[in-house]
Design a protein around this motif. Structure first.
Motif, mmCIF file in Angstrom:
data_model
loop_
_atom_site.group_PDB
_atom_site.id
_atom_site.type_symbol
_atom_site.label_atom_id
_atom_site.label_comp_id
_atom_site.label_asym_id
_atom_site.label_seq_id
_atom_site.Cartn_x
_atom_site.Cartn_y
_atom_site.Cartn_z
ATOM 1 N N LEU A 414 -1.015 2.227 -17.503
ATOM 2 C CA LEU A 414 -1.869 1.981 -16.343
ATOM 3 C C LEU A 414 -1.204 1.037 -15.353
ATOM 4 O O LEU A 414 -1.141 1.311 -14.148
ATOM 5 C CB LEU A 414 -3.208 1.399 -16.807
ATOM 6 N N GLY A 415 -0.659 -0.075 -15.817
ATOM 7 C CA GLY A 415 -0.014 -1.033 -14.936
ATOM 8 C C GLY A 415 1.230 -0.488 -14.277
ATOM 9 O O GLY A 415 1.501 -0.746 -13.103
ATOM 10 N N SER A 416 2.016 0.288 -15.017
ATOM 11 C CA SER A 416 3.250 0.840 -14.459
ATOM 12 C C SER A 416 2.947 1.833 -13.333
ATOM 13 O O SER A 416 3.629 1.851 -12.309
ATOM 14 C CB SER A 416 4.063 1.523 -15.560
ATOM 15 N N ALA A 418 0.246 1.848 -11.421
ATOM 16 C CA ALA A 418 -0.250 1.083 -10.275
ATOM 17 C C ALA A 418 0.904 0.412 -9.530
ATOM 18 O O ALA A 418 0.941 0.407 -8.285
ATOM 19 C CB ALA A 418 -1.267 0.046 -10.735
ATOM 20 N N LEU A 419 1.854 -0.157 -10.265
ATOM 21 C CA LEU A 419 3.000 -0.787 -9.618
ATOM 22 C C LEU A 419 3.879 0.236 -8.911
ATOM 23 O O LEU A 419 4.452 -0.048 -7.851
ATOM 24 C CB LEU A 419 3.820 -1.553 -10.656
ATOM 25 N N LEU A 420 3.980 1.444 -9.474
ATOM 26 C CA LEU A 420 4.773 2.480 -8.816
ATOM 27 C C LEU A 420 4.143 2.891 -7.481
ATOM 28 O O LEU A 420 4.848 3.080 -6.481
ATOM 29 C CB LEU A 420 4.891 3.696 -9.732
ATOM 30 N N GLY A 421 2.820 3.011 -7.466
ATOM 31 C CA GLY A 421 2.159 3.297 -6.204
ATOM 32 C C GLY A 421 2.307 2.165 -5.206
ATOM 33 O O GLY A 421 2.540 2.394 -4.005
ATOM 34 N N LEU A 422 2.195 0.931 -5.678
ATOM 35 C CA LEU A 422 2.359 -0.219 -4.789
ATOM 36 C C LEU A 422 3.779 -0.308 -4.252
ATOM 37 O O LEU A 422 3.988 -0.730 -3.102
ATOM 38 C CB LEU A 422 1.995 -1.495 -5.551
ATOM 39 N N ALA A 423 4.766 0.095 -5.050
ATOM 40 C CA ALA A 423 6.165 0.007 -4.605
ATOM 41 C C ALA A 423 6.456 0.969 -3.458
ATOM 42 O O ALA A 423 7.398 0.736 -2.685
ATOM 43 C CB ALA A 423 7.095 0.298 -5.777
ATOM 44 N N ALA A 424 5.674 2.049 -3.321
ATOM 45 C CA ALA A 424 5.912 3.006 -2.240
ATOM 46 C C ALA A 424 5.234 2.603 -0.938
ATOM 47 O O ALA A 424 5.408 3.290 0.080
ATOM 48 C CB ALA A 424 5.428 4.393 -2.658
ATOM 49 N N VAL A 425 4.472 1.523 -0.937
ATOM 50 C CA VAL A 425 3.685 1.134 0.239
ATOM 51 C C VAL A 425 4.545 0.854 1.471
ATOM 52 O O VAL A 425 4.214 1.318 2.578
ATOM 53 C CB VAL A 425 2.791 -0.074 -0.109
ATOM 54 N N PRO A 426 5.637 0.075 1.385
ATOM 55 C CA PRO A 426 6.400 -0.208 2.617
ATOM 56 C C PRO A 426 6.867 1.045 3.350
ATOM 57 O O PRO A 426 6.843 1.095 4.578
ATOM 58 C CB PRO A 426 7.584 -1.047 2.108
ATOM 59 N N ALA A 427 7.267 2.076 2.607
ATOM 60 C CA ALA A 427 7.740 3.299 3.260
ATOM 61 C C ALA A 427 6.613 3.976 4.020
ATOM 62 O O ALA A 427 6.802 4.451 5.153
ATOM 63 C CB ALA A 427 8.332 4.249 2.222
ATOM 64 N N SER A 474 9.620 8.301 -0.913
ATOM 65 C CA SER A 474 8.919 8.611 -2.165
ATOM 66 C C SER A 474 9.775 9.396 -3.145
ATOM 67 O O SER A 474 9.245 9.922 -4.131
ATOM 68 C CB SER A 474 7.638 9.400 -1.853
ATOM 69 N N LEU A 475 11.063 9.515 -2.904
ATOM 70 C CA LEU A 475 11.935 10.246 -3.831
ATOM 71 C C LEU A 475 11.989 9.618 -5.228
ATOM 72 O O LEU A 475 12.005 10.345 -6.232
ATOM 73 C CB LEU A 475 13.342 10.345 -3.235
ATOM 74 N N PRO A 476 12.012 8.277 -5.374
ATOM 75 C CA PRO A 476 11.949 7.729 -6.732
ATOM 76 C C PRO A 476 10.671 8.092 -7.474
ATOM 77 O O PRO A 476 10.685 8.215 -8.701
ATOM 78 C CB PRO A 476 12.050 6.209 -6.500
ATOM 79 N N VAL A 491 10.414 1.741 -11.062
ATOM 80 C CA VAL A 491 9.516 0.969 -10.202
ATOM 81 C C VAL A 491 10.322 0.042 -9.299
ATOM 82 O O VAL A 491 10.041 -0.083 -8.093
ATOM 83 C CB VAL A 491 8.509 0.175 -11.056
ATOM 84 N N ALA A 492 11.343 -0.615 -9.854
ATOM 85 C CA ALA A 492 12.176 -1.504 -9.043
ATOM 86 C C ALA A 492 12.957 -0.715 -7.995
ATOM 87 O O ALA A 492 13.059 -1.138 -6.829
ATOM 88 C CB ALA A 492 13.136 -2.276 -9.951
ATOM 89 N N VAL A 493 13.494 0.433 -8.380
ATOM 90 C CA VAL A 493 14.233 1.256 -7.414
ATOM 91 C C VAL A 493 13.301 1.724 -6.298
ATOM 92 O O VAL A 493 13.662 1.717 -5.111
ATOM 93 C CB VAL A 493 14.881 2.454 -8.134
#
Length: 517
Positions: A414-416, A418-427, A474-476, A491-493
């Motif tokens: 669940l956390g991973s 959510a973090l993956l969705g949050l990581a795409a926000v700047p784009a 969103s390619l990652p 997630v970091a990438v």
């Protein structure tokens, strides 16, 4: 001395005389018209064939797909019904915005003042609108009907097309009937609410079922009986007849307003200017219930952010768009069959988050239409761009994080997610600004001939500005879907890659929007 009473003008005769005069003065020959019609028919046929082949290929890939990344809890029939409801609501919204019966400025100036029967004058508009809606329904439904079954039969194809045409005609007749009864002002809002519920309810149901560990139970729908399309056609015809009887009650003001909207929307569609098309079909904002002083706003950049928040909050559609944007990726990922295809889930995320970026970028689009407002602030062009990025950043953060959170329900990550969705926000925040501030089509340069008419060269590259950043950023996410789920490395990438793209877009926009431009 007997006086001869002149017979009233017949609206059908007026329309016939107009067509004769137009044909007599037209420079287009019959051969050119037939050539254009043949070109449009061939183009439509190629599009239908490509779409049908793509759907058939998708069905085969679903049959051969492996285990889904997220639990699939929604039957395909439920998602199909929701998609049909959304499409029908979208048609009703467009019809309500256009009138649906309207008169162009020329018709309002020449036809409406004539002492002719208004009902017969406007009947041609209703007939043309009905034929256009039926033709569009056939073009959109034919690939779906051909690709839905492994071995489609003539009866199944005709039944599906008949149902689609009946729904389109019923939408035209129903909205026209409400217009003639002067009760059509809230139709677009009701249709928008229905579309939002059709997207959000399956997402909530699928998530709750995933949390409980079981699929959503819906009754199995059998094949539609042969009389069902006939009954739908009779009901649609009845609506059209009732709408035709009330055409004489339409006033010139509403007809002219609808005609002006239709003209702007048609011109924007033919020139592929989606931003202007949205402005033409947009509804009025909600008036503020009370005045707000924004006492906490102390600096110019805060004034920009406060203005953007006010525009987003007063919009009638933006908040609903954000809710639908968070639901679309969940519906695709939870649907049986589609959830097992990583490209399909990724496409659902692109559609949903792109819708969120469109809603969040509305204030920037309005600022692009009136650039003199930005010059009132004591800020540089780069500072204005950075300030306008705050609201899209917050809105897309809510939507993307919520989508990732709901996708992770039942997966143990669940956390991973959510973090993956949050990581795409700047784009996607950068995509909202890039799409809102993209340059207008340049009609002063070279043009190219297309099936839609003459268009400026390079209009396609201008049209995708904004979408390109979201897709590339969103390619990652696609890699995470294809490898079985998010990992800390992915997630970091995703976060670093999206942040780099966002910085590059903001720098480019700040340089392009110079204060003197």
């Amino acid at each position: 001395m007997a006086t001869e009473v002149a017979a009233p003008l017949d609206g059908a005769a007026v329309r016939r005389w107009t067509r004769s005069a137009t044909a007599a003065r037209a420079r287009t020959t019959l051969g050119e018209r037939l050539s254009e019609a043949w070109g449009g028919f061939v183009t439509a046929g190629i599009g239908v064939a490509v779409a049908g082949g793509s759907l058939a290929s998708l069905r085969e890939r679903i049959a051969l797909a492996g285990a889904p990344v997220t639990g699939t809890t929604l039957p395909a029939s439920l998602t199909s019904a929701a998609l049909t409801l959304v499409a029908l609501a979208g048609v009703v919204v467009v019809l309500a915005r256009l009138g649906p019966v309207s008169a162009t400025p020329a018709a309002a100036a020449w036809w409406l003042p004539l002492p002719a029967d208004r009902r017969s004058l406007l009947r041609g508009e209703l007939v043309r609108l009905t034929v256009a809606a039926g033709a569009v329904a056939v073009l959109l439904a034919l690939p779906l009907v051909l690709g839905a079954a492994a071995a489609p039969t003539a009866a199944s194809v005709l039944g599906g097309l008949g149902a689609a045409v009946a729904l389109a005609v019923a939408a035209v007749g129903g909205t026209a009937l409400l217009q003639t009864g002067r009760r059509g002002r809230g139709v677009a809002g009701v249709a928008g609410a229905v579309a939002g519920a059709a997207a959000v309810v399956p997402a909530v149901a699928g998530t709750l079922a995933a949390a409980g560990g079981g699929p959503v139970g819906v009754p199995v729908a059998g094949t539609l009986p042969g009389w069902a399309p006939a009954v739908a056609a009779v009901a649609a015809a009845a609506l059209l007849v009732q709408a035709d009887r009330g055409l004489g009650r339409l006033d010139a003001g509403r007809l002219l307003a609808g005609g002006a909207t239709a003209r702007d929307a048609g011109g924007s569609l033919l020139s592929l200017d989606t931003r202007q098309l949205g402005r033409a079909l947009a509804g009025r904002d909600r008036p503020p219930r009370r005045s707000r002083r924004f006492s906490r706003v102390r600096r110019p950049w805060q004034a920009v952010v406060a203005a953007d928040l006010a525009v987003l909050a007063r919009g009638r559609w933006q908040l609903g768009q954000l809710a639908v944007a968070a639901a679309v990726p969940v519906v695709v990922a939870r649907t049986e069959g589609l959830g097992a295809l990583p490209p399909a889930v990724w496409a659902g995320c692109l559609v949903g988050w792109g819708l969120a970026a469109t809603a969040a970028g509305r204030a920037a689009r309005e600022a692009h239409g009136a650039p003199e407002l930005d010059r009132l602030f004591a800020l540089s062009a780069a500072a204005v761009v950075r300030s306008r990025a705050v609201v899209p950043l917050v809105a897309t953060a809510l939507v993307c994080t919520l989508s990732g959170l709901l996708l992770g329900v039942g997966t143990g990550l669940l956390g991973s997610w959510a973090l993956l969705g949050l990581a795409a926000v700047p784009a996607w925040a950068a995509a909202a600004l890039r799409g809102a501030l993209r340059p207008d089509p340049d009609w002063s340069g070279p043009v190219v001939s297309t099936p839609m008419g003459v268009l400026p060269a390079g209009v396609g590259a201008t049209l995708v500005q904004g979408v390109d950043v979201g897709v590339v950023g969103s390619l990652p996410l696609l890699a995470a879907l294809g490898t079985g789920g998010p990992t800390p490395l992915l997630v970091a990438v995703q976060g670093v890659w999206a942040l780099l793209l966002a910085v590059a877009v903001l720098v480019q926009l700040g340089r392009r929007r110079s204060p003197g431009s």
